[in-house]
Design a protein around this motif. Structure first.
Motif, PDB file in Angstrom:
ATOM      1  N   VAL A  60     -39.986 122.297  42.380  1.00 17.82           N
ATOM      2  CA  VAL A  60     -41.170 121.485  42.686  1.00 17.82           C
ATOM      3  C   VAL A  60     -41.285 121.270  44.193  1.00 17.82           C
ATOM      4  N   LYS A  63     -43.663 126.325  43.046  1.00 16.51           N
ATOM      5  CA  LYS A  63     -43.592 127.461  42.115  1.00 16.51           C
ATOM      6  C   LYS A  63     -44.885 128.286  42.076  1.00 16.51           C
ATOM      7  N   GLY A 120     -47.696 116.566  28.331  1.00 12.17           N
ATOM      8  CA  GLY A 120     -47.818 116.918  29.742  1.00 12.17           C
ATOM      9  C   GLY A 120     -48.476 118.276  29.902  1.00 12.17           C
ATOM     10  N   ARG A 148     -56.052 119.100  33.731  1.00 17.43           N
ATOM     11  CA  ARG A 148     -55.107 120.235  33.793  1.00 17.43           C
ATOM     12  C   ARG A 148     -55.071 121.063  32.507  1.00 17.43           C
ATOM     13  N   THR A 176     -42.580 116.996  28.881  1.00 19.30           N
ATOM     14  CA  THR A 176     -42.509 117.762  30.140  1.00 19.30           C
ATOM     15  C   THR A 176     -43.045 116.932  31.297  1.00 19.30           C
ATOM     16  N   THR A 177     -43.405 115.674  31.054  1.00 17.22           N
ATOM     17  CA  THR A 177     -43.933 114.843  32.145  1.00 17.22           C
ATOM     18  C   THR A 177     -42.757 114.237  32.917  1.00 17.22           C
ATOM     19  N   LEU A 186     -43.047 105.643  29.082  1.00 11.75           N
ATOM     20  CA  LEU A 186     -43.078 106.673  28.036  1.00 11.75           C
ATOM     21  C   LEU A 186     -44.169 107.677  28.388  1.00 11.75           C
ATOM     22  N   PRO A 187     -44.052 108.920  27.928  1.00 12.75           N
ATOM     23  CA  PRO A 187     -45.063 109.930  28.292  1.00 12.75           C
ATOM     24  C   PRO A 187     -46.399 109.796  27.558  1.00 12.75           C
ATOM     25  N   ILE A 207     -36.290 116.291  31.474  1.00 12.83           N
ATOM     26  CA  ILE A 207     -35.510 115.510  32.453  1.00 12.83           C
ATOM     27  C   ILE A 207     -34.042 115.550  32.017  1.00 12.83           C
ATOM     28  N   TYR A 208     -33.130 115.703  32.974  1.00 13.28           N
ATOM     29  CA  TYR A 208     -31.722 115.832  32.597  1.00 13.28           C
ATOM     30  C   TYR A 208     -30.853 114.757  33.238  1.00 13.28           C
ATOM     31  N   LEU A 232     -31.753 123.735  32.207  1.00 15.08           N
ATOM     32  CA  LEU A 232     -31.354 123.978  33.598  1.00 15.08           C
ATOM     33  C   LEU A 232     -30.225 125.005  33.667  1.00 15.08           C
ATOM     34  N   GLN A 235     -31.624 128.553  32.676  1.00 18.80           N
ATOM     35  CA  GLN A 235     -32.476 129.179  33.695  1.00 18.80           C
ATOM     36  C   GLN A 235     -31.611 129.676  34.858  1.00 18.80           C
TER      37      GLN A 235
END
Ligand SMILES: NC(=O)c1ccc[n+]([C@@H]2O[C@H](COP(=O)([O-])OP(=O)(O)OC[C@H]3O[C@@H](n4cnc5c(N)ncnc54)[C@H](OP(=O)(O)O)[C@@H]3O)[C@@H](O)[C@H]2O)c1
Length: 263
Positions: A60, A63, A120, A148, A176-177, A186-187, A207-208, A232, A235
């Protein structure tokens, strides 16, 4: 000496240098992986070339810029429109997206998933939605606002905002937010999330290394839950293999990198 790095803003928190340096060392490769804060998107490719990097990861917010600036984009990245891995081939820079497949590896532990709801509509949602679609999993996108959603609509996915959404049953709910990253949000509205969780099999948060409010709520419904650590990890495994043209066994890279997470 082969040089690699991660490009982003911010990058100080990134665990990628630890993952890749441990793997370089384990394979006795003369190489080093560093962090590069890229403040101006226009400096991304000049930095890559000036330092003569062999490969890089991009995070971020760069990309999309990386996607646009590559000499060639390969694989699923073409459809996602975002690149998180750059590889030098002579004087050319080839772009890939390993977030998508990294995510898919990470959800293998959920068993068979027929349909999924993606919360998201940012860059990470694009990678996740495209791989889910490619794997034949029916995918719906739910976002706070409409602006979006075009990308997903253009790819034939069902898209809703909080106002237009009517609750169905989904096997997997994916956050994914960035809600919950640095706050207690909360998303999507709590009542809606409770209904979704009552009908779901699992919950995944990109999120990790933290128990987000999203995962805490999913846990109260006794769902199978997973944070973004495995995504993560995978990837990074895929990216390392691209840096070295698949010279090494993915399982060996994975076990080296997995140790870093447990340290
Ligand atoms: N585990 C991994 O390997 C991995 C890989 C990549 C990214 N990530 C993580 O993924 C997250 C998202 O990254 P991204 O690049 O996709 O972000 P992004 O492009 O900025 O997208 C943000 C999305 O989240 C929504 N959003 C933001 N705050 C929200 C809130 N409080 N409530 C509801 N919706 C909210 C936005 O909705 P609007 O459109 O309405 O603004 C937008 O759809 C980050 O936390 C990043 O660290 C993890």
């Amino acid at each position: 000496m082969l040089l690699f790095g991660i490009f982003g803003n911010p990058v100080t928190h990134s665990i990628s240098p630890r993952l890749h340096n441990a793997t370089l060392n384990a394979f006795n490769l003369k190489g080093c992986y560093g962090r590069f804060a890229i403040l101006e998107p226009s400096s991304l490719f000049p930095t890559f070339h000036t330092l003569y990097l062999k490969g890089a990861n991009v995070t971020v917010p760069h990309k999309e810029v990386a996607f646009q600036g590559c000499d060639e984009v390969r694989g699923i990245a073409q459809k996602i429109g975002a690149v998180n891995t750059l590889v030098r081939e002579g004087s050319r820079v080839i772009g890939y997206n390993t977030d998508a497949l990294g995510f898919y590896h990470a959800i293998s532990s959920f068993g068979q998933i027929k349909n999924a709801l993606v919360l998201g509509a940012g860059g990470t949602a694009k990678a996740i939605a495209i791989i889910l679609q490619e794997k034949g999993i029916e995918t719906t996108i739910l976002n706070r606002s409409a602006s979006r959603l075009h990308f997903f609509e253009n790819n034939g996915m069902t898209c809703k905002t909080w106002d237009t959404f009517t609750c169905n049953a989904y096997d997997l709910i994916i956050n994914t937010t960035s809600a919950g990253l640095k706050d207690e949000e909360l998303p999507c509205p709590e009542a809606l999330l409770n209904t979704l969780f009552e009908r779901a099999k699992g919950a995944f948060d990109v999120i990790y290394n933290q128990q987000t409010p999203f995962l805490k709520l999913a846990n109260t419904h006794k769902l199978t839950c997973k944070d973004g650590k495995e995504m993560l990890l995978h990837q990074a495994v895929l990216a390392f293999n691209l840096f070295f043209d698949h010279r090494f066994e993915a399982e060996r890279i994975e076990s080296i990198m997995r140790e870093i997470f447990t340290l």
